[in-house]
Design an enzyme around this catalytic site. Structure first.
Site, PDB file in Angstrom:
ATOM      1  CD1 TRP A  16      75.001  61.268  71.805  1.00  0.00           C
ATOM      2  CD2 TRP A  16      76.714  60.424  72.698  1.00  0.00           C
ATOM      3  NE1 TRP A  16      74.481  60.711  73.063  1.00  0.00           N
ATOM      4  CE2 TRP A  16      75.639  60.202  73.267  1.00  0.00           C
ATOM      5  CE3 TRP A  16      78.525  59.961  73.380  1.00  0.00           C
ATOM      6  CZ2 TRP A  16      76.129  60.258  75.292  1.00  0.00           C
ATOM      7  CZ3 TRP A  16      78.440  59.848  74.671  1.00  0.00           C
ATOM      8  CH2 TRP A  16      77.328  59.280  74.746  1.00  0.00           C
ATOM      9  CG  ASP A  53      78.975  57.559  67.396  1.00  0.00           C
ATOM     10  OD1 ASP A  53      78.018  56.602  67.095  1.00  0.00           O
ATOM     11  OD2 ASP A  53      79.067  58.237  68.128  1.00  0.00           O
ATOM     12  CE  LYS A  61      72.081  55.302  72.485  1.00  0.00           C
ATOM     13  NZ  LYS A  61      73.047  56.195  72.092  1.00  0.00           N
TER      14      LYS A  61
HETATM   15  C1  PLP Z   1      74.731  56.079  73.159  1.00  0.00           C
HETATM   16  C2  PLP Z   1      75.306  56.872  72.178  1.00  0.00           C
HETATM   17  C3  PLP Z   1      77.670  56.698  72.579  1.00  0.00           C
HETATM   18  C4  PLP Z   1      77.865  56.036  73.765  1.00  0.00           C
HETATM   19  O1  PLP Z   1      77.207  54.611  73.781  1.00  0.00           O
HETATM   20  P1  PLP Z   1      78.094  53.850  74.966  1.00  0.00           P
HETATM   21  O2  PLP Z   1      77.994  52.512  73.560  1.00  0.00           O
HETATM   22  O3  PLP Z   1      77.581  54.198  76.067  1.00  0.00           O
HETATM   23  O4  PLP Z   1      79.323  54.024  75.068  1.00  0.00           O
HETATM   24  C5  PLP Z   1      78.028  57.633  71.589  1.00  0.00           C
HETATM   25  N1  PLP Z   1      77.651  58.157  70.420  1.00  0.00           N
HETATM   26  C6  PLP Z   1      75.951  57.988  69.969  1.00  0.00           C
HETATM   27  C7  PLP Z   1      76.047  58.798  68.531  1.00  0.00           C
HETATM   28  C8  PLP Z   1      75.421  57.202  70.552  1.00  0.00           C
HETATM   29  O5  PLP Z   1      73.855  57.518  70.581  1.00  0.00           O
END
Ligand code: PLP
Length: 371
Positions: free
Chosen positions: A110, A180, A204
């Site tokens: 990511w 993030d 998540k």
């Molecule tokens: C799932 C995830 C994303 C992507 O999220 P989207 O909502 O699909 O854009 C980005 N960063 C991390 C760490 C993730 O687990």
């Protein structure tokens, strides 16, 4: 299949059953409103209350001070990969001012995706990249090459695919730290004043897909250039309390319920963290005593409490593992295609009993399949 399984999906992921029950109960008619959450205006008093409640709950849980704004946006964390550099760095042709290169700590897939989007928008520099060891570890402070005049430093607190998690924030001095936190948001307390910005898609740990929470230090709003497209500008959303356009009303409602659950049923993020640590330990302990039958992807010091990633001795055993687990209602255990093996995502809402069942299954599976 009618009974609920133990769902180890990496996201969208398991939600607390009490929240699902509340959603079901109130779906036809929100108490006191006479209509469904799906039917009411985002400008109605009822929705304003829900939005306000979601924000208040987040402020309480994370101790978010008044000099931070909270935004509820769409486009997932992927859109933040672009919005962060567009707003916080001097973006190409659109700079309010040039704030210097954006620095990226890349500790997994990511982080790499985030970096790739930033390259399209602004000057960038890689502070550290763990690709050499397949993203199985984190850098020591001495390994970063941070630029002191950087626009910001971006990192990924939990790498969902590799199962690598920062135990605490990297130390970056005066440069705004941007995180993030998509896959470990609300899984533990964090010290908000250390951050310039934290963002997390909800699906998540914090709700369903459709909403992304952004927590941003207000003074950073001054960096956003007026020439940015309206939606892409944090200032637009901050000035309109996330109601510039129609926000994802249902998803925000679920975030308000999840955060209420964290406050009243769980008892706050310190308690949530303790539960998450003990859940993760159950699985890592099995890996550690398996004499190499199970091998963890992440090095022990940076193992994720949210995504437990490990391998079995062969591809055959890996498929046998997932298919036999599914027969015991333990589902979605297949690892990400880029890493292979098994990934058990054990977010906040995964019950302790689910983890215990998986632990027992792992022990049993090893007994019957190890040579
Ligand atoms: C799932 C995830 C994303 C992507 O999220 P989207 O909502 O699909 O854009 C980005 N960063 C991390 C760490 C993730 O687990």
């Amino acid at each position: 299949m009618n009974a609920r399984v133990y769902n180890f999906s990496p996201g969208p992921a398991v939600l607390p059953e009490v929240v699902l029950a509340e959603l079901q109960r109130d779906l036809m008619c929100l108490p006191g409103v006479g209509a469904s959450i799906l039917e009411i205006s985002h400008r109605s008093r009822a929705f304003e209350n829900i939005l306000h409640q979601a924000e208040t709950n987040l402020r309480q849980l994370l101790g978010i001070p008044e000099d931070y704004t909270i935004l509820f946006l769409q486009g997932g964390s992927r859109l933040q990969f672009s919005m962060v550099p567009m707003n916080l760095a001097g973006c190409k042709g659109r700079a309010a001012t040039n704030h210097g290169a954006a620095n990226y700590i890349i500790s997994g897939s990511w982080g790499k995706y985030a970096y790739k989007e930033a390259v399209k928008e602004c000057e960038t520099a890689i502070a550290w990249d763990g690709a050499k060891t397949k993203y199985d570890r984190l850098p020591a402070a001495a390994e970063f090459a941070l630029h002191p005049a950087a626009a910001y430093v971006h990192y990924t607190s939990n790498e969902t695919i590799e199962g690598v998690q920062f135990p605490t924030e990297p130390v970056v001095g005066e440069v705004p730290l941007v995180c993030d936190a998509s896959s470990d948001f609300l899984s533990r307390p964090v010290d908000i004043p250390k951050y310039g910005m934290i963002y997390a898609c909800a699906q998540k740990n914090a709700g369903p897909s459709g909403v992304t929470v952004v927590i941003l230090r207000k003074e950073l709003l001054e960096r956003s250039a007026d020439s940015l497209p309206g939606y892409m500008n944090y200032k637009t959303h901050a000035e309109n309390d996330s109601l510039w356009n129609t926000p994802p009303t249902f998803a925000i409602y679920v975030v308000s319920l999840i955060t209420k659950w964290l406050i009243t049923d769980i008892g706050g993020l310190a308690k949530m963290k303790a539960q998450n640590e003990s859940k993760a330990k159950q699985l890592y302990d099995v890996i550690d005593v398996s004499q190499g039958f199970y091998t963890g992807h992440a090095q022990a010091a940076c193992r994720s409490m949210m995504n437990v990633v490990f391998r079995l001795p062969s591809d055959e055993l890996t498929s046998k593992f997932t298919s036999e687990a599914a027969k015991q209602a333990l589902t979605e255990l297949k690892g990400h295609r880029s890493v292979g093996g098994i990934r058990a995502s054990i977010y906040n809402a995964m019950p302790v009993e689910g983890v215990e069942q998986l632990r027992d299954f792992m022990l049993e599976f090893q007994k019957s399949n190890a040579k």
